[in-house]
Design a protein around this motif. Structure first.
Motif, short mmCIF file in Angstrom:
data_model
loop_
_atom_site.label_atom_id
_atom_site.label_comp_id
_atom_site.label_asym_id
_atom_site.label_seq_id
_atom_site.Cartn_x
_atom_site.Cartn_y
_atom_site.Cartn_z
N ASP A 1 70.86 1.05 43.25
CA ASP A 1 70.17 0.36 42.17
C ASP A 1 70.17 1.24 40.92
OD1 ASP A 1 67.60 -0.28 40.53
OD2 ASP A 1 67.90 -2.04 41.78
N ARG B 1 65.98 3.83 49.82
CA ARG B 1 66.00 2.40 50.18
C ARG B 1 66.85 1.56 49.24
NH1 ARG B 1 59.83 1.04 52.28
NH2 ARG B 1 59.53 3.01 53.41
N PHE B 2 67.01 2.01 48.01
CA PHE B 2 67.76 1.22 47.02
C PHE B 2 68.75 2.14 46.31
CE2 PHE B 2 63.31 -0.19 47.34
CZ PHE B 2 63.49 -1.43 47.92
N SER C 1 61.47 -3.80 52.24
CA SER C 1 62.62 -4.10 51.37
C SER C 1 62.21 -4.64 50.00
CB SER C 1 63.54 -5.12 52.06
OG SER C 1 62.85 -6.34 52.29
N GLY D 1 63.05 5.35 46.28
CA GLY D 1 64.02 4.48 45.64
C GLY D 1 65.44 4.86 46.00
N LYS E 1 61.45 -4.22 46.48
CA LYS E 1 61.72 -3.19 45.47
C LYS E 1 60.59 -3.04 44.45
CE LYS E 1 64.95 -3.87 42.41
NZ LYS E 1 66.23 -4.04 41.71
N TRP E 2 59.87 -4.11 44.17
CA TRP E 2 58.84 -4.08 43.14
C TRP E 2 57.76 -3.04 43.43
CZ3 TRP E 2 53.54 -5.21 42.74
CH2 TRP E 2 53.05 -5.31 41.43
N GLU F 1 59.18 0.26 42.32
CA GLU F 1 59.28 0.27 40.85
C GLU F 1 57.91 0.48 40.21
OE1 GLU F 1 63.02 -2.88 40.28
OE2 GLU F 1 60.95 -3.55 40.06
#
Length: 397
Positions: A250, A246-247, A215, A243, A217-218, A221
């Motif tokens: 965003d 999972r996100f 989990s 991305g 996010k970095w 990214e």
């Protein structure tokens, strides 16, 4: 060359040529360099100072670091720590900055890492782990490799696996990186002639970290950023998919996916992302802006006027909307209307005269009989408006 004023670009090119000459010499005379390190470094410094008398100290030291890495990378004696100490001592003797030791430590650590000596690489690298994301993953990799030796018969992916001390250190460092979020490629010492080994390590540790902390996010990214910086299209697509999976809500990943779709001429896919952004971020101007940009590329009047109406309703700055009006007419071959709109824009927003002069010049290329010139003008216009409008929107925030 004394007294000659060189631009940064010319200086960089000439430095690169000098470095290339020394690299070739080192490769051809490795044994000779190893037994005459003081003489060799004296020769390097003499050539550097006579060719570049006004070189900034930082660039000067970086050149010494790059030569040092080449010496170590070419030598057969890097298993001998006394030899490594001699190389370091000779390099440090000629460096100028107070933190000269840092560059040499990183260079030595990277060479040891490349040769598979994680134990000694850690000695030189670990205190610099948070200076750069790629260096941080390299240090975590050292811990991770050592962790695999702790429990040779234990599969780290099995449910019964209990992490040992080295794996815990690797995990702790990767989490520290997510908190401090160091930039990528901040250190010149990482700009190697052959960065392949460092890239492989970076990708391996990013994927391992995503297994440990799915989990965070970095990691996604940073993986995406590195893929873009290195032109790795395969990894870019992979991290965009990660991305999106999972996100999915965003804005950063949706924005990146939008641009990826545009680059791959997938207008329908880009339109789908714009619609998703409009639903998820109804109060933001960016989704509307991306819609306007897409309508410029597709050149559909109904779509353009739909987004234009939405932009005016949501309070997008009028000068951005009017600039899009000019661009849409120009791209729709409505040259007279475009010229009129640009003249009106110039009168209303005289503070942008510097920019409208450029736009007027570009507009002239659209009536050229040369198709290649029109294509170049079209791309320049779209890129220019994109940069200008995004800067103006950021000012509004």
């Amino acid at each position: 060359m004394r007294g000659e004023k060189l631009s940064d670009a010319i200086t960089y090119d000439k430095l690169h040529l000098l470095k290339k000459d020394f690299d070739g010499y080192i490769e051809r005379n490795t044994a000779k360099v190893d037994v005459n390190l003081p003489v060799f470094y004296g020769y390097v410094i003499s050539a550097l100072e006579s060719s570049f008398p006004n070189l900034p100290s930082e660039t000067y030291d970086e050149f010494v670091d790059s030569i040092t890495f080449k010496v170590l990378d070419s030598s057969t004696n890097t298993g001998d720590f006394e030899y490594i100490k001699k190389v370091m001592a000779n390099a440090l003797r000629f460096k100028k900055n107070k933190e000269a030791e840092r560059g040499i430590n990183i260079v030595v650590g990277l060479k040891l890492l490349k040769s598979g000596d994680s134990v000694h690489a850690l000695i030189f690298l670990k205190k610099y782990a948070t200076l750069d994301a790629k260096l941080g993953t390299a240090v975590a990799y050292c811990y991770y490799v050592l962790s695999l030796r702790e429990f040779k018969n234990d599969d780290p992916r099995s449910k019964s696996h209990r992490p040992g001390e080295m794996e815990l250190l690797a995990r702790e460092l990767m989490i520290t990186l997510t908190k401090q979020q160091p930039a990528l490629n901040q250190l010149r010492q990482l700009e190697l002639d052959d960065p392949t080994f460092l890239e492989k390590i970076f990708w391996q540790m990013i994927f391992v970290a995503l297994e440990w902390f799915p989990s965070e996010k970095w990691f996604v990214e940073t993986g995406l950023k590195n893929a873009v910086l290195t032109g790795n299209t395969e990894m870019r697509k992979r991290f965009l998919d990660l991305g999106a999976e999972r996100f999915y809500n965003d804005i950063q990943f949706l924005r990146e996916m939008y641009y990826y779709k545009l680059e791959n001429r997938d207008a329908a896919g880009a339109a789908g992302i714009v619609n998703q952004l409009l639903k998820q971020y109804p109060d933001k101007l960016e989704p509307i802006y991306l819609g306007l940009k897409l309508s410029l590329l597709t050149n559909k009047k109904i779509t353009y006027h739909s987004f234009r109406k939405l932009a005016m309703t949501r309070g997008m700055p009028s000068h951005i909307v009017e600039l899009f009006d000019f661009a849409f007419d120009l791209l729709s071959h409505e040259q007279k209307d475009a010229t009129t709109k640009l003249a009106d824009f110039e009168k209303e927003y005289s503070r942008f005269l510097y920019y409208t002069t450029t736009l007027r010049y570009l507009a002239g290329d659209f009536i050229s009989p040369d198709e290649s010139r029109i294509r170049k003008a079209r791309k320049t216009l779209l890129d220019s408006i994109d940069q200008f409008c995004l800067e103006e929107l950021n000012r509004k925030k």
